[in-house]
Design a protein around this motif. Structure first.
Motif, PDB file in Angstrom:
ATOM      1  N   LEU A 178     -89.924-109.009 -72.691  1.00  0.00           N
ATOM      2  CA  LEU A 178     -88.990-109.642 -71.749  1.00  0.00           C
ATOM      3  C   LEU A 178     -89.256-109.201 -70.311  1.00  0.00           C
ATOM      4  O   LEU A 178     -89.276-110.019 -69.381  1.00  0.00           O
ATOM      5  CB  LEU A 178     -87.551-109.312 -72.154  1.00  0.00           C
ATOM      6  CG  LEU A 178     -86.921-110.163 -73.254  1.00  0.00           C
ATOM      7  CD1 LEU A 178     -85.536-109.642 -73.595  1.00  0.00           C
ATOM      8  CD2 LEU A 178     -86.839-111.625 -72.813  1.00  0.00           C
ATOM      9  N   PHE A 179     -89.448-107.906 -70.108  1.00  0.00           N
ATOM     10  CA  PHE A 179     -89.722-107.407 -68.766  1.00  0.00           C
ATOM     11  C   PHE A 179     -91.042-107.952 -68.236  1.00  0.00           C
ATOM     12  O   PHE A 179     -91.158-108.273 -67.036  1.00  0.00           O
ATOM     13  CB  PHE A 179     -89.739-105.875 -68.755  1.00  0.00           C
ATOM     14  CG  PHE A 179     -88.375-105.258 -68.678  1.00  0.00           C
ATOM     15  CD1 PHE A 179     -87.592-105.410 -67.546  1.00  0.00           C
ATOM     16  CD2 PHE A 179     -87.873-104.521 -69.734  1.00  0.00           C
ATOM     17  CE1 PHE A 179     -86.325-104.841 -67.466  1.00  0.00           C
ATOM     18  CE2 PHE A 179     -86.613-103.949 -69.673  1.00  0.00           C
ATOM     19  CZ  PHE A 179     -85.827-104.105 -68.537  1.00  0.00           C
ATOM     20  N   ARG A 232     -91.745-111.103 -64.698  1.00  0.00           N
ATOM     21  CA  ARG A 232     -92.555-111.059 -63.463  1.00  0.00           C
ATOM     22  C   ARG A 232     -92.601-112.412 -62.778  1.00  0.00           C
ATOM     23  O   ARG A 232     -92.748-112.499 -61.557  1.00  0.00           O
ATOM     24  CB  ARG A 232     -93.984-110.624 -63.799  1.00  0.00           C
ATOM     25  CG  ARG A 232     -94.143-109.166 -64.170  1.00  0.00           C
ATOM     26  CD  ARG A 232     -95.570-108.877 -64.559  1.00  0.00           C
ATOM     27  NE  ARG A 232     -96.500-109.329 -63.523  1.00  0.00           N
ATOM     28  CZ  ARG A 232     -97.768-109.663 -63.756  1.00  0.00           C
ATOM     29  NH1 ARG A 232     -98.245-109.615 -64.980  1.00  0.00           N
ATOM     30  NH2 ARG A 232     -98.541-110.048 -62.760  1.00  0.00           N
ATOM     31  N   ALA A 233     -92.489-113.490 -63.578  1.00  0.00           N
ATOM     32  CA  ALA A 233     -92.564-114.828 -62.996  1.00  0.00           C
ATOM     33  C   ALA A 233     -91.330-115.164 -62.167  1.00  0.00           C
ATOM     34  O   ALA A 233     -91.360-116.100 -61.350  1.00  0.00           O
ATOM     35  CB  ALA A 233     -92.747-115.865 -64.104  1.00  0.00           C
ATOM     36  N   TRP A 276     -91.655-102.408 -60.040  1.00  0.00           N
ATOM     37  CA  TRP A 276     -91.115-101.206 -60.677  1.00  0.00           C
ATOM     38  C   TRP A 276     -90.086-101.550 -61.753  1.00  0.00           C
ATOM     39  O   TRP A 276     -89.853-100.752 -62.661  1.00  0.00           O
ATOM     40  CB  TRP A 276     -90.483-100.299 -59.629  1.00  0.00           C
ATOM     41  CG  TRP A 276     -91.492 -99.482 -58.906  1.00  0.00           C
ATOM     42  CD1 TRP A 276     -92.080 -99.766 -57.719  1.00  0.00           C
ATOM     43  CD2 TRP A 276     -92.058 -98.243 -59.348  1.00  0.00           C
ATOM     44  NE1 TRP A 276     -92.977 -98.786 -57.361  1.00  0.00           N
ATOM     45  CE2 TRP A 276     -92.984 -97.822 -58.364  1.00  0.00           C
ATOM     46  CE3 TRP A 276     -91.878 -97.446 -60.471  1.00  0.00           C
ATOM     47  CZ2 TRP A 276     -93.721 -96.657 -58.464  1.00  0.00           C
ATOM     48  CZ3 TRP A 276     -92.613 -96.275 -60.578  1.00  0.00           C
ATOM     49  CH2 TRP A 276     -93.525 -95.897 -59.586  1.00  0.00           C
ATOM     50  N   ILE A 277     -89.478-102.718 -61.649  1.00  0.00           N
ATOM     51  CA  ILE A 277     -88.501-103.130 -62.666  1.00  0.00           C
ATOM     52  C   ILE A 277     -89.185-103.891 -63.787  1.00  0.00           C
ATOM     53  O   ILE A 277     -88.881-103.682 -64.959  1.00  0.00           O
ATOM     54  CB  ILE A 277     -87.398-103.994 -62.030  1.00  0.00           C
ATOM     55  CG1 ILE A 277     -86.610-103.157 -61.013  1.00  0.00           C
ATOM     56  CG2 ILE A 277     -86.465-104.561 -63.094  1.00  0.00           C
ATOM     57  CD1 ILE A 277     -85.555-103.951 -60.274  1.00  0.00           C
ATOM     58  N   THR A 278     -90.111-104.759 -63.431  1.00  0.00           N
ATOM     59  CA  THR A 278     -90.750-105.612 -64.443  1.00  0.00           C
ATOM     60  C   THR A 278     -91.972-104.939 -65.068  1.00  0.00           C
ATOM     61  O   THR A 278     -91.976-104.592 -66.249  1.00  0.00           O
ATOM     62  CB  THR A 278     -91.131-106.957 -63.813  1.00  0.00           C
ATOM     63  OG1 THR A 278     -91.970-106.717 -62.668  1.00  0.00           O
ATOM     64  CG2 THR A 278     -89.888-107.710 -63.378  1.00  0.00           C
ATOM     65  N   VAL A 279     -93.010-104.729 -64.260  1.00  0.00           N
ATOM     66  CA  VAL A 279     -94.269-104.215 -64.806  1.00  0.00           C
ATOM     67  C   VAL A 279     -94.106-102.806 -65.358  1.00  0.00           C
ATOM     68  O   VAL A 279     -94.528-102.506 -66.494  1.00  0.00           O
ATOM     69  CB  VAL A 279     -95.367-104.248 -63.721  1.00  0.00           C
ATOM     70  CG1 VAL A 279     -96.672-103.661 -64.274  1.00  0.00           C
ATOM     71  CG2 VAL A 279     -95.581-105.674 -63.249  1.00  0.00           C
ATOM     72  N   PHE A 280     -93.507-101.926 -64.576  1.00  0.00           N
ATOM     73  CA  PHE A 280     -93.405-100.533 -65.010  1.00  0.00           C
ATOM     74  C   PHE A 280     -92.579-100.412 -66.292  1.00  0.00           C
ATOM     75  O   PHE A 280     -93.008 -99.796 -67.281  1.00  0.00           O
ATOM     76  CB  PHE A 280     -92.791 -99.681 -63.893  1.00  0.00           C
ATOM     77  CG  PHE A 280     -92.619 -98.227 -64.264  1.00  0.00           C
ATOM     78  CD1 PHE A 280     -93.704 -97.367 -64.243  1.00  0.00           C
ATOM     79  CD2 PHE A 280     -91.384 -97.729 -64.657  1.00  0.00           C
ATOM     80  CE1 PHE A 280     -93.566 -96.038 -64.596  1.00  0.00           C
ATOM     81  CE2 PHE A 280     -91.230 -96.407 -65.005  1.00  0.00           C
ATOM     82  CZ  PHE A 280     -92.322 -95.549 -64.976  1.00  0.00           C
ATOM     83  N   LEU A 281     -91.376-100.997 -66.290  1.00  0.00           N
ATOM     84  CA  LEU A 281     -90.533-100.901 -67.487  1.00  0.00           C
ATOM     85  C   LEU A 281     -91.148-101.632 -68.667  1.00  0.00           C
ATOM     86  O   LEU A 281     -90.994-101.206 -69.825  1.00  0.00           O
ATOM     87  CB  LEU A 281     -89.141-101.456 -67.182  1.00  0.00           C
ATOM     88  CG  LEU A 281     -88.264-100.613 -66.266  1.00  0.00           C
ATOM     89  CD1 LEU A 281     -86.907-101.278 -66.070  1.00  0.00           C
ATOM     90  CD2 LEU A 281     -88.072 -99.204 -66.835  1.00  0.00           C
TER      91      LEU A 281
END
Length: 397
Positions: free
Chosen positions: A53-54, A58-59, A65-70
């Motif tokens: 989901l994270f 990204r789209a 830091w919220i999307t890719v990292f998590l």
């Protein structure tokens, strides 16, 4: 016709499947006396769904830091939880296993620390680290499966194949990213990484379905052993011994092979329990069962058919002398049973035997005659062997 896949649809489908399977595994954890491997596998499914989901967010959200990292935190910890569940499932608590679990914890902490320090908002950077970490975990998972003693072995083989393909895909992803970083690749790496991602999603879903199969197969095997084996000695129980004995009798009748049945009773065993306690008596029974397994062959059928009563079905050949075998058993029991756990128990046994003859129409006939011979051995002084003799021939005038 080109190969096209609507990636958002695939991601949402993967999330839905993993959440459903994770919920099922959590329900199984609640219902199966809180068997912790199911809880860890449920968390692995949920972590994979969260990571997916994270990654898909990204789209819509421009916040690496919220999307890719998590996303990579959850995706990296998903195989870690699968491996932790396998460790719980194995049930071993040796010092080596505890060290292995400590290594896993340090590896997980190291992965999180390196991801945190090296993350610069570049998704390829996080992908490379997650791919290498996942490949290492899948290798450990294959090693853990190789140590499992599960019958039948089909679920273990399925999981080994899935984990192997998982590991190969993760290493392929790491190689593709590494080659791209070095500027050696002139092709479209995005297509390759997307293809690897699609296969990884499908494999992850298949793995979460195979894990319960592994646990249920072992549970069924344990129930079968409980139904067929004596809980104290591990030998066949009375029902299983009769089943195997009937099968051996029928095979011997069809092939004209030789067969012998022995009934054995420990002498004055009640006095052992009365004087030294039932714990000592139980240890004596286990010692006798170990002696029987050590002295007899693997294809002989051994069972505990009563409190201190054992039965043996011997598949003999022309070179075997049943009387020598039985006297060897008596000597081994008397020698091993002189002292058990420091107690002078002086265990001995009486044996009654019978060899298969034309008069025996069923396996039960042989058991009855062997039991009669056992009583003769006990009446003649115990710690001895008696064989049921052939009835005298009748002559017609």
């Amino acid at each position: 016709m080109g190969f096209t896949v609507h990636l958002p649809t695939l991601l949402l489908l993967s999330v839905a499947i993993n959440l459903l399977i994770g919920g099922l595994l959590w329900a199984i954890f609640k219902l199966r006396s809180r068997q912790h491997c199911f809880r860890l596998w449920a968390l692995a499914c949920m972590a994979f769904a969260a990571g997916t989901l994270f990654a898909g967010a990204r789209a819509f959200i421009d916040a690496p830091w919220i999307t890719v990292f998590l996303a990579h935190v959850f995706l990296g910890f998903s195989p870690f939880l699968v491996l932790a569940g396998l460790q719980r499932f194995s049930g071993r608590a040796s010092r080596k296993t505890r060290r292995f679990r400590q290594v896993l914890r340090f590896s997980a902490a190291g992965y999180l620390l390196i991801l945190l320090l090296s993350f610069q908002g570049d998704p390829l950077n996080a992908r490379l680290l997650t791919a290498l970490f996942s490949a290492a975990l899948f290798s450990f998972a294959i090693y853990t499966l190789s140590k499992l003693d599960t019958t039948p072995s089909l679920p273990v083989r399925i999981l080994k194949v899935l984990f192997t393909v998982h590991g190969v895909l993760m290493m392929s992803q790491a190689l593709v990213i590494g080659v791209d970083w070095l500027g050696l690749n002139q092709t479209n790496t995005g297509f390759l990484l997307r293809l690897i991602l699609i296969n990884h999603i499908l494999l992850a879903s298949a793995t979460t379905l195979a894990l319960p199969l592994l646990a249920f197969t072992q549970s069924e095997q344990r129930l079968r052993i409980m139904a067929e084996r004596d809980g104290l000695t591990g030998l066949f129980n009375r029902r299983s011994l009769f089943r195997e004995g009937i099968r051996a009798f029928d095979n011997a009748a069809q092939s004209q092979a030789q067969l012998a049945v022995l009934m054995m009773d420990l002498d004055h065993f009640k006095q052992v329990n009365d004087r030294w306690g039932h714990a000592a008596g139980d240890e004596a029974l286990r010692l006798v069962s170990r002696t029987l397994r050590h002295e007899l062959r693997d294809d002989d059928i051994i069972g505990r058919v009563g409190g201190e009563e054992f039965a043996v079905v011997l598949r003999i050949t022309g070179d075997d002398d049943v009387r020598i075998i039985t006297h060897r058993l008596l000597e081994a029991i008397a020698t091993n049973g002189q002292e058990i756990q420091g107690l002078p128990l002086y265990i001995s046994a009486s044996i009654g035997g019978v060899e298969k003859a034309d008069r025996h129409k069923t396996f039960a006939d042989m058991m009855i005659e062997a039991d009669s011979a056992l009583y003769n051995a006990k009446n003649k002084g115990r710690n001895r062997v008696e064989f049921e003799q052939l009835p005298p021939e009748t002559t017609t005038p």
